[in-house]
Design an enzyme around this catalytic site. Sequence first.
Site, PDB file in Angstrom:
ATOM      1  N   THR A 112       0.828  -1.206   0.000  1.00  0.00           N
ATOM      2  CA  THR A 112       0.000   0.000   0.000  1.00  0.00           C
ATOM      3  C   THR A 112       0.867   1.263   0.000  1.00  0.00           C
ATOM      4  OG1 THR A 112      -1.759  -1.144   1.167  1.00  0.00           O
ATOM      5  CG2 THR A 112      -1.764   1.258   1.283  1.00  0.00           C
TER       6      THR A 112
ATOM      7  N   GLY B  76       2.932  -2.945   8.540  1.00  0.00           N
ATOM      8  CA  GLY B  76       3.139  -3.182   9.957  1.00  0.00           C
ATOM      9  C   GLY B  76       4.595  -3.435  10.286  1.00  0.00           C
TER      10      GLY B  76
ATOM     11  N   GLU C  13      -5.791  -5.252   3.955  1.00  0.00           N
ATOM     12  CA  GLU C  13      -5.858  -6.357   2.984  1.00  0.00           C
ATOM     13  C   GLU C  13      -7.054  -6.218   2.052  1.00  0.00           C
ATOM     14  OE1 GLU C  13      -3.214  -7.898   2.858  1.00  0.00           O
ATOM     15  OE2 GLU C  13      -2.497  -7.215   4.811  1.00  0.00           O
TER      16      GLU C  13
END
Length: 627
Positions: free
Chosen positions: A111, A150, A393
């Site tokens: 992303t 993350g 996701e």
Amino acid sequence: MEKYFLSDPELNDPVPMDFLSHKEKYEETVRKACVVYKKLKEMRKGTGSIDISRENIITSVIHSILKDGDPFSLNNVMMIPVIIGQATPRQQAMWLQRTINYEIIGTYAQTELGHGTFIRGLETTAHYDPTTQEFILNSPTLTSYKWWPGGLGQTTNYAIVVAQLYTQGVYRGIHLFMVQLRNEETHEPLPGIKIGEIGTKLGMNNVNNGFLGFENVHIPREHMLMKYSKVLEDGSYIKSTNEKLAYGGMTFVRVSILKVVSTLLAKACTIAIRYSAVRRQSEMKPGEPEPQILDYRTQQYKLFPYLAASFALKFTGKWLLNICTEVFSELEEGKLERLPELHALSCCLKAVCTTEAAQGAETCRLACGGHGYMMCSNLPSLYGLITAACTYEGENTVLLLQTARYLMKAWQQAVGGMAMTPTVAYLKQAVSGSNGTPCWEGSTACIVSAFQQVAARKVKHSADIMGQRIQEGVSPEDAWNMTSVELVQCAEAHGRAILVERFVAAVAELNVSVALKTVLAQLRDLYTIYTLLRNSGDFLMYTEMTPLDYCNLQNRMETLLSELRPNAVGIVDGFDFHDDIIASTLGSWDGQVYDRLFAAASKSPLNQDTVNESFHKYLKPMLKSGL
């Protein structure tokens, strides 16, 4: 296993995490994560892997200890599976064991600041230079910076980066690259790497989400994951037999999300139902003691359907994971036929289940009144963890539209009399004109058929109006956009039909005692009827259900609420959540809600002094002189 982790004094919180600064929370979480994963490595000794039967317990323990997110999570749920699924054996030998052993810590950087679900729109580039046999990575714009991975902020030192590949001056599409981000000894960012943390969020603040930019970052040719596509030394490009093979890692994560949110929803229900058995409120009958709020029908209506939903999500998630495992095994043999169906299933079920779980967690919080608003109830944190899954996701609306595209193709196959995959075979009913439910009887089989009938007719309706718009001269792209509300709705109906069907099938297949099966059947019936009644307009429009049938189902649902009431606490006790794992003042097994609330409040740093220094600095001068 719980005791192995939870009894370790190194994993206790010296100060409640809620009272720490953002920086302190991260540092404390990293400290505990290192302890946890060291213990986990000790547990794995002799086996080399985690026994699948222990996975749920271990996951729950880690989530409870690290509370608001795990900074190592992307290493486990993305980095390792992607290396297994997308790297060659030689590449796996370089990175896989080091990643499993936490010798390096990785994340998955897809992303970007300006693009998320639309992968083809990503702007990060990787140009191949045959003279040095290296790829050169660049972030040409601000919007091309990776945003959200993350652990990226301060934790990871490697990343699998998704970038647009160029070789021999030709654009080759999206590919995956293993990129070292930080020096393994000093942890300093490598030259050309621009990296940091994105800041605080609604939840999951310990995941350490970050941003990442590239300025002429060189990586060896062998660092492009080349299990399917390849770049040779001279820059020649060998294309994959199927470009969608590169997205297997994300599909696996979407499938895994169902298990995660079903467990989180079960925790929320456990907290709210236990609290509702302790809390007493008002007089149901004048002069009588205040009843437990769980005796109020409105409270039962809030909580029991989501308790049932946690089972529906759990059973469906297990079924979908089995399908995923089968399809991935077939991919290894070059069989790609079931991949589109798996993609469509993972998209719509991830969207429908995370939305339902988020609604359930928020309903549980509201059902606990003001006490549910407190962080020590753990309900706000659970909501933050679940609602994040509605966007990571794949944003849910976009995923539903991807499923809708599959359903439109399936509809054309049904119209053409072609063979149908099992999960969309029900579409043939709408083509043939068969009602599927010749008479409305209200049985479980009838309700399952009705869900399929609603989904089939919504698919048909979407296909018809989109086709009509195209016939009127609207371009197919504009017609798709103009019909997108209906398309989302048909994908949601498809997902609900699968959830109901799988819940019914799972209960039928269980080999358990008659008493337990009776309760599970009550939960099954409550879930199916509650879901039907929440979407009653669709059933009145597309099935033979009448207003009288609606009233009968409403009465049946209320009877089920009464039947489940005596067993509600027993059912949530059956989840067997350790108090330290549920981490709630309201939801502990002993029911000592008020003692625990007061003890939690007493730990506030503001209660350590009877007079806060702000009184002398600010309040006292104001009180003396006035404003």
